[in-house]
Write a protein that holds these residues in place. Structure first.
Motif, PDB file in Angstrom:
ATOM      1  N   LEU A  52      -8.870 -11.230   5.600  1.00  0.00           N
ATOM      2  CA  LEU A  52      -9.099 -10.411   4.405  1.00  0.00           C
ATOM      3  C   LEU A  52      -8.388  -9.068   4.490  1.00  0.00           C
ATOM      4  CD1 LEU A  52     -12.906 -11.201   3.857  1.00  0.00           C
ATOM      5  CD2 LEU A  52     -10.932 -12.178   2.637  1.00  0.00           C
ATOM      6  N   GLN A  53      -8.165  -8.577   5.708  1.00  0.00           N
ATOM      7  CA  GLN A  53      -7.391  -7.342   5.889  1.00  0.00           C
ATOM      8  C   GLN A  53      -5.899  -7.620   6.071  1.00  0.00           C
ATOM      9  OE1 GLN A  53     -10.655  -7.033   7.758  1.00  0.00           O
ATOM     10  NE2 GLN A  53     -11.102  -6.163   5.745  1.00  0.00           N
ATOM     11  N   GLN A  54      -5.620  -8.678   6.820  1.00  0.00           N
ATOM     12  CA  GLN A  54      -4.231  -8.910   7.240  1.00  0.00           C
ATOM     13  C   GLN A  54      -3.297  -9.304   6.097  1.00  0.00           C
ATOM     14  OE1 GLN A  54      -3.059  -8.353  10.274  1.00  0.00           O
ATOM     15  NE2 GLN A  54      -1.023  -9.238  10.089  1.00  0.00           N
ATOM     16  N   TRP A  55      -3.802 -10.024   5.088  1.00  0.00           N
ATOM     17  CA  TRP A  55      -2.880 -10.543   4.070  1.00  0.00           C
ATOM     18  C   TRP A  55      -2.099  -9.419   3.394  1.00  0.00           C
ATOM     19  CZ3 TRP A  55      -2.496  -9.201  -0.979  1.00  0.00           C
ATOM     20  CH2 TRP A  55      -3.597  -8.561  -1.574  1.00  0.00           C
ATOM     21  N   GLU A  56      -2.797  -8.269   3.189  1.00  0.00           N
ATOM     22  CA  GLU A  56      -2.166  -7.197   2.421  1.00  0.00           C
ATOM     23  C   GLU A  56      -1.039  -6.528   3.218  1.00  0.00           C
ATOM     24  OE1 GLU A  56      -5.011  -4.595   0.674  1.00  0.00           O
ATOM     25  OE2 GLU A  56      -3.566  -3.891  -0.828  1.00  0.00           O
ATOM     26  N   ILE A  57      -1.253  -6.448   4.532  1.00  0.00           N
ATOM     27  CA  ILE A  57      -0.202  -5.894   5.402  1.00  0.00           C
ATOM     28  C   ILE A  57       1.043  -6.778   5.307  1.00  0.00           C
ATOM     29  CG2 ILE A  57       0.388  -5.401   7.826  1.00  0.00           C
ATOM     30  CD1 ILE A  57      -2.705  -4.892   8.224  1.00  0.00           C
ATOM     31  N   LEU A  58       0.814  -8.087   5.383  1.00  0.00           N
ATOM     32  CA  LEU A  58       1.955  -9.016   5.298  1.00  0.00           C
ATOM     33  C   LEU A  58       2.570  -9.006   3.894  1.00  0.00           C
ATOM     34  CD1 LEU A  58       0.705 -12.055   7.438  1.00  0.00           C
ATOM     35  CD2 LEU A  58       2.136 -10.148   8.131  1.00  0.00           C
ATOM     36  N   TRP A  59       1.735  -8.916   2.890  1.00  0.00           N
ATOM     37  CA  TRP A  59       2.241  -8.839   1.500  1.00  0.00           C
ATOM     38  C   TRP A  59       3.185  -7.642   1.366  1.00  0.00           C
ATOM     39  CZ3 TRP A  59       1.879 -11.676  -3.028  1.00  0.00           C
ATOM     40  CH2 TRP A  59       2.301 -11.022  -4.188  1.00  0.00           C
ATOM     41  N   ASN A  60       2.783  -6.505   1.917  1.00  0.00           N
ATOM     42  CA  ASN A  60       3.607  -5.297   1.825  1.00  0.00           C
ATOM     43  C   ASN A  60       4.901  -5.418   2.626  1.00  0.00           C
ATOM     44  OD1 ASN A  60       1.889  -4.034   0.037  1.00  0.00           O
ATOM     45  ND2 ASN A  60       0.649  -3.104   1.673  1.00  0.00           N
ATOM     46  N   GLN A  61       4.929  -6.364   3.567  1.00  0.00           N
ATOM     47  CA  GLN A  61       6.187  -6.618   4.300  1.00  0.00           C
ATOM     48  C   GLN A  61       7.067  -7.622   3.559  1.00  0.00           C
ATOM     49  OE1 GLN A  61       5.001  -7.897   8.233  1.00  0.00           O
ATOM     50  NE2 GLN A  61       3.989  -5.958   8.683  1.00  0.00           N
ATOM     51  N   HIS A  83     -13.146 -17.932  -0.682  1.00  0.00           N
ATOM     52  CA  HIS A  83     -13.228 -17.455  -2.071  1.00  0.00           C
ATOM     53  C   HIS A  83     -12.927 -15.964  -2.164  1.00  0.00           C
ATOM     54  CE1 HIS A  83     -14.159 -21.221  -3.913  1.00  0.00           C
ATOM     55  NE2 HIS A  83     -15.129 -21.451  -3.031  1.00  0.00           N
ATOM     56  N   GLN A  84     -13.331 -15.205  -1.141  1.00  0.00           N
ATOM     57  CA  GLN A  84     -12.988 -13.775  -1.121  1.00  0.00           C
ATOM     58  C   GLN A  84     -11.476 -13.594  -1.005  1.00  0.00           C
ATOM     59  OE1 GLN A  84     -16.082 -13.021   2.099  1.00  0.00           O
ATOM     60  NE2 GLN A  84     -15.966 -11.005   1.160  1.00  0.00           N
ATOM     61  N   LEU A  85     -10.883 -14.384  -0.128  1.00  0.00           N
ATOM     62  CA  LEU A  85      -9.436 -14.290   0.104  1.00  0.00           C
ATOM     63  C   LEU A  85      -8.665 -14.647  -1.167  1.00  0.00           C
ATOM     64  CD1 LEU A  85      -7.104 -13.855   2.115  1.00  0.00           C
ATOM     65  CD2 LEU A  85      -7.362 -16.246   2.829  1.00  0.00           C
ATOM     66  N   VAL A  86      -9.031 -15.754  -1.782  1.00  0.00           N
ATOM     67  CA  VAL A  86      -8.356 -16.192  -2.997  1.00  0.00           C
ATOM     68  C   VAL A  86      -8.546 -15.164  -4.118  1.00  0.00           C
ATOM     69  CG1 VAL A  86      -8.468 -17.915  -4.819  1.00  0.00           C
ATOM     70  CG2 VAL A  86      -8.365 -18.646  -2.450  1.00  0.00           C
ATOM     71  N   GLY A  87      -9.723 -14.568  -4.176  1.00  0.00           N
ATOM     72  CA  GLY A  87      -9.987 -13.543  -5.191  1.00  0.00           C
ATOM     73  C   GLY A  87      -9.152 -12.298  -4.968  1.00  0.00           C
ATOM     74  N   ALA A  88      -8.852 -11.992  -3.705  1.00  0.00           N
ATOM     75  CA  ALA A  88      -8.086 -10.782  -3.396  1.00  0.00           C
ATOM     76  C   ALA A  88      -6.586 -10.999  -3.543  1.00  0.00           C
ATOM     77  CB  ALA A  88      -8.405 -10.333  -1.963  1.00  0.00           C
ATOM     78  N   LEU A  89      -6.117 -12.202  -3.246  1.00  0.00           N
ATOM     79  CA  LEU A  89      -4.675 -12.475  -3.282  1.00  0.00           C
ATOM     80  C   LEU A  89      -4.145 -12.386  -4.715  1.00  0.00           C
ATOM     81  CD1 LEU A  89      -4.270 -15.656  -0.999  1.00  0.00           C
ATOM     82  CD2 LEU A  89      -3.326 -13.375  -0.547  1.00  0.00           C
ATOM     83  N   PRO A  90      -2.956 -11.807  -4.878  1.00  0.00           N
ATOM     84  CA  PRO A  90      -2.337 -11.830  -6.210  1.00  0.00           C
ATOM     85  C   PRO A  90      -2.131 -13.266  -6.681  1.00  0.00           C
ATOM     86  CG  PRO A  90      -1.171 -10.334  -4.733  1.00  0.00           C
ATOM     87  CD  PRO A  90      -2.162 -11.083  -3.894  1.00  0.00           C
ATOM     88  N   LYS A  91      -2.118 -13.435  -7.988  1.00  0.00           N
ATOM     89  CA  LYS A  91      -2.002 -14.800  -8.552  1.00  0.00           C
ATOM     90  C   LYS A  91      -0.695 -15.477  -8.134  1.00  0.00           C
ATOM     91  CE  LYS A  91      -5.872 -15.060 -10.838  1.00  0.00           C
ATOM     92  NZ  LYS A  91      -6.552 -14.535  -9.634  1.00  0.00           N
ATOM     93  N   SER A  92       0.329 -14.667  -7.869  1.00  0.00           N
ATOM     94  CA  SER A  92       1.633 -15.246  -7.519  1.00  0.00           C
ATOM     95  C   SER A  92       1.715 -15.657  -6.051  1.00  0.00           C
ATOM     96  CB  SER A  92       2.747 -14.246  -7.842  1.00  0.00           C
ATOM     97  OG  SER A  92       2.543 -13.060  -7.088  1.00  0.00           O
ATOM     98  N   ALA A  93       0.706 -15.310  -5.261  1.00  0.00           N
ATOM     99  CA  ALA A  93       0.732 -15.681  -3.843  1.00  0.00           C
ATOM    100  C   ALA A  93       0.453 -17.176  -3.698  1.00  0.00           C
ATOM    101  CB  ALA A  93      -0.320 -14.885  -3.080  1.00  0.00           C
TER     102      ALA A  93
END
Ligand SMILES: O=C(O)CCC(=O)c1ccccc1C(=O)O
Length: 247
Positions: A52-61, A83-93
């Motif tokens: 839940l924390q890591q995806w955003e770091i990778l997204w920004n890379q 469900h938390q992860l899917v809710g946080a991820l942008p729709k294009s991910a």
């Protein structure tokens, strides 16, 4: 290759044939010579809540496809995080789920039911143990969500056996352990395999060889599973490139 509709009873658009959005190459420009291609990388997330924390770091890379390991903790716990992860991820991910053969029939069905409701899911990888290919063939006819084989197709002989059994889904291919590169190339090209090339945390030299095969044989719309460098304390690719360029 995946098809536009899988004929499964859900009636939803089928994930199997949907091309992931074009992505920025996360390692671009590559530190390894001759690998500055447009291949997108899938970023490996840690299992459990840490994702839940890591995806955003990778997204920004620049990563747009992610892989998350499942079948590690009790399913209800994992579904909650999912469900938390899917809710946080942008729709294009795009999100790949990798069970490493850790689910039973009932759990695999439960995951696939969830996946069929979520368009960001690119595929579920190796839901059942490696010797249960017929059951995974059966699963692949029941759901829209694509299924990938990994441990069941570790070697070229296993890839051929699964193809003969009728597997036309995704093959996760680990060039570092699969066997002869020329046989691998022949197999992938002859049967037009929907291949996702992937790392086994090889050395920098193994990685370079694997990436060269991936550039040649990977399905053009699938990210390759080499977004793993953040799991190493040191970036070996940088290390070895510096070693060779120490003039
Ligand atoms: O495939 C990927 O995207 C990342 C690599 C990965 O998951 C992996 C890395 C080392 C050993 C096994 C595996 C695996 O696919 O299970």
């Amino acid at each position: 290759m995946g098809q536009a509709s899988c004929g499964a009873p859900c009636g939803a658009p089928c994930g199997a044939g949907v091309s992931p959005a074009p992505e920025k190459d996360a390692d671009f420009p590559s530190k390894i010579p001759n690998l500055n291609s447009k291949i997108a990388y899938s970023g490996l997330l840690p299992a459990g809540e840490a994702a839940l924390q890591q995806w955003e770091i990778l997204w920004n890379q620049g990563y747009r496809t992610f892989k998350w390991k499942i079948g590690v903790s009790p399913i209800q716990e994992e579904l909650k995080i999912f469900h938390q992860l899917v809710g946080a991820l942008p729709k294009s991910a795009k999100l790949r789920l990798d069970a490493n053969g850790g689910l039973n029939w009932q759990q695999a069905n439960a995951w696939l039911q969830e996946c069929d409701r979520i368009p960001q899911i690119e595929f579920l990888e190796q839901p059942l143990p490696d010797n249960q290919v017929s059951d995974m063939l059966d699963l692949s006819t029941r759901y829209c969500c694509a299924i990938a084989l990994d441990e069941s197709v570790a070697t070229i002989d296993q890839m051929q056996a699964c193809y003969r059994l009728g597997w036309r889904g995704i093959f996760v291919i680990k060039p570092a352990i699969a066997g002869s590169p020329s046989r691998l190339r022949q197999f992938c090209q002859k049967y037009n395999i929907d291949a996702v090339y992937s790392s086994v945390f090889e050395t920098a030299i193994g990685r370079q060889a694997a990436l060269q095969l991936a550039a040649l044989l990977s399905h053009p719309h699938r990210a390759i599973g080499f977004g793993v460098n953040h799991f190493f304390a040191e970036d070996e690719a940088t290390w070895i490139w510096q070693l060779w360029n120490n003039s």
